[in-house]
Write a protein that holds these residues in place. Sequence first.
Motif, PDB file in Angstrom:
ATOM      1  N   LEU A 149      -5.896   4.077   7.165  1.00  0.00           N
ATOM      2  CA  LEU A 149      -7.399   2.835   6.692  1.00  0.00           C
ATOM      3  C   LEU A 149      -8.434   4.617   5.794  1.00  0.00           C
ATOM      4  CD1 LEU A 149      -7.443   0.262   8.448  1.00  0.00           C
ATOM      5  CD2 LEU A 149      -6.240   0.555   6.321  1.00  0.00           C
ATOM      6  N   SER A 150      -8.003   5.534   6.623  1.00  0.00           N
ATOM      7  CA  SER A 150      -9.361   6.078   6.284  1.00  0.00           C
ATOM      8  C   SER A 150      -8.974   7.280   4.251  1.00  0.00           C
ATOM      9  CB  SER A 150     -10.106   7.208   7.396  1.00  0.00           C
ATOM     10  OG  SER A 150      -7.926   8.693   7.374  1.00  0.00           O
ATOM     11  N   GLU A 151      -7.663   6.886   4.369  1.00  0.00           N
ATOM     12  CA  GLU A 151      -7.061   7.823   3.407  1.00  0.00           C
ATOM     13  C   GLU A 151      -7.348   6.696   2.134  1.00  0.00           C
ATOM     14  OE1 GLU A 151      -3.545   9.729   1.618  1.00  0.00           O
ATOM     15  OE2 GLU A 151      -3.774   9.989   3.358  1.00  0.00           O
ATOM     16  N   ARG A 152      -8.294   6.753   1.695  1.00  0.00           N
ATOM     17  CA  ARG A 152      -8.908   5.695   0.179  1.00  0.00           C
ATOM     18  C   ARG A 152      -8.316   5.874  -1.335  1.00  0.00           C
ATOM     19  NH1 ARG A 152      -9.168   1.946   2.487  1.00  0.00           N
ATOM     20  NH2 ARG A 152      -9.775   0.813   0.730  1.00  0.00           N
ATOM     21  N   THR A 153      -7.180   7.455  -1.859  1.00  0.00           N
ATOM     22  CA  THR A 153      -7.407   7.443  -2.454  1.00  0.00           C
ATOM     23  C   THR A 153      -5.467   7.736  -1.912  1.00  0.00           C
ATOM     24  OG1 THR A 153      -8.351   8.753  -3.537  1.00  0.00           O
ATOM     25  CG2 THR A 153      -6.257   8.950  -4.321  1.00  0.00           C
ATOM     26  N   TYR A 154      -4.496   7.377  -2.914  1.00  0.00           N
ATOM     27  CA  TYR A 154      -3.167   6.991  -3.257  1.00  0.00           C
ATOM     28  C   TYR A 154      -2.719   7.918  -4.581  1.00  0.00           C
ATOM     29  CZ  TYR A 154       1.510   5.642  -3.951  1.00  0.00           C
ATOM     30  OH  TYR A 154       3.310   5.512  -3.600  1.00  0.00           O
ATOM     31  N   PRO A 207      -7.080   4.429  -7.010  1.00  0.00           N
ATOM     32  CA  PRO A 207      -7.158   3.656  -5.782  1.00  0.00           C
ATOM     33  C   PRO A 207      -6.796   3.388  -5.164  1.00  0.00           C
ATOM     34  CG  PRO A 207      -8.896   4.302  -7.687  1.00  0.00           C
ATOM     35  CD  PRO A 207      -7.660   4.152  -8.039  1.00  0.00           C
ATOM     36  N   ARG A 208      -6.574   3.152  -4.346  1.00  0.00           N
ATOM     37  CA  ARG A 208      -6.168   2.663  -2.968  1.00  0.00           C
ATOM     38  C   ARG A 208      -5.927   0.994  -3.058  1.00  0.00           C
ATOM     39  NH1 ARG A 208      -4.538   2.896   3.053  1.00  0.00           N
ATOM     40  NH2 ARG A 208      -3.699   1.090   4.030  1.00  0.00           N
ATOM     41  N   ASP A 209      -6.853   0.740  -3.103  1.00  0.00           N
ATOM     42  CA  ASP A 209      -6.589  -0.977  -3.565  1.00  0.00           C
ATOM     43  C   ASP A 209      -6.414  -1.754  -4.834  1.00  0.00           C
ATOM     44  OD1 ASP A 209      -8.190  -1.205  -0.455  1.00  0.00           O
ATOM     45  OD2 ASP A 209      -9.981  -1.290  -1.503  1.00  0.00           O
ATOM     46  N   SER A 240      -2.535  -1.028  -4.445  1.00  0.00           N
ATOM     47  CA  SER A 240      -1.834  -2.287  -4.037  1.00  0.00           C
ATOM     48  C   SER A 240      -2.290  -3.559  -5.048  1.00  0.00           C
ATOM     49  CB  SER A 240      -2.580  -1.995  -3.076  1.00  0.00           C
ATOM     50  OG  SER A 240      -2.022  -1.386  -1.953  1.00  0.00           O
ATOM     51  N   THR A 248       0.845  -1.095  -0.149  1.00  0.00           N
ATOM     52  CA  THR A 248      -0.268  -0.285  -0.129  1.00  0.00           C
ATOM     53  C   THR A 248       1.012   1.116   0.025  1.00  0.00           C
ATOM     54  OG1 THR A 248      -0.208   0.095   2.289  1.00  0.00           O
ATOM     55  CG2 THR A 248      -1.481  -1.494   1.815  1.00  0.00           C
TER      56      THR A 248
END
Length: 119
Positions: free
Chosen positions: A70-75, A85-87, A90, A54
């Motif tokens: 974890l609250s931050e969903r954008t990388y 998006p973070r996911d 990853s 991540t």
Amino acid sequence: DAIAVEDFRPKFLARTTMARKAADATIGASKMALIEMGRKHGRDVRLVHPAHTTMDCASCGARTKHALPLSERTYTCTACAVVSPRDKNSARVMLVRAGLTPAGVEGARPLGALLPEAA
């Protein structure tokens, strides 16, 4: 054709020895089932070390200086300014670490991405 999965080892999830053994057995059985089903159906399953997936950028490989909450969903990459998006970032990092070519924007692989090279 190919699957890249985290080589997950849940040491932090269990508080007691019995719960830890149960978690290890469950994760181990799930990994074995995934690998066996992949082999049965002719898929290439690759286990990827989960450290820093991540925090690394899928585009340039740079690592952020701090862990994302974890609250931050954008990388957002500080080196190349890529935003995703973070996911998804990853997942792309895991594909790159597994030596696979990530799918493009349309979800289609480039022609010949997973084909063996002709000798």
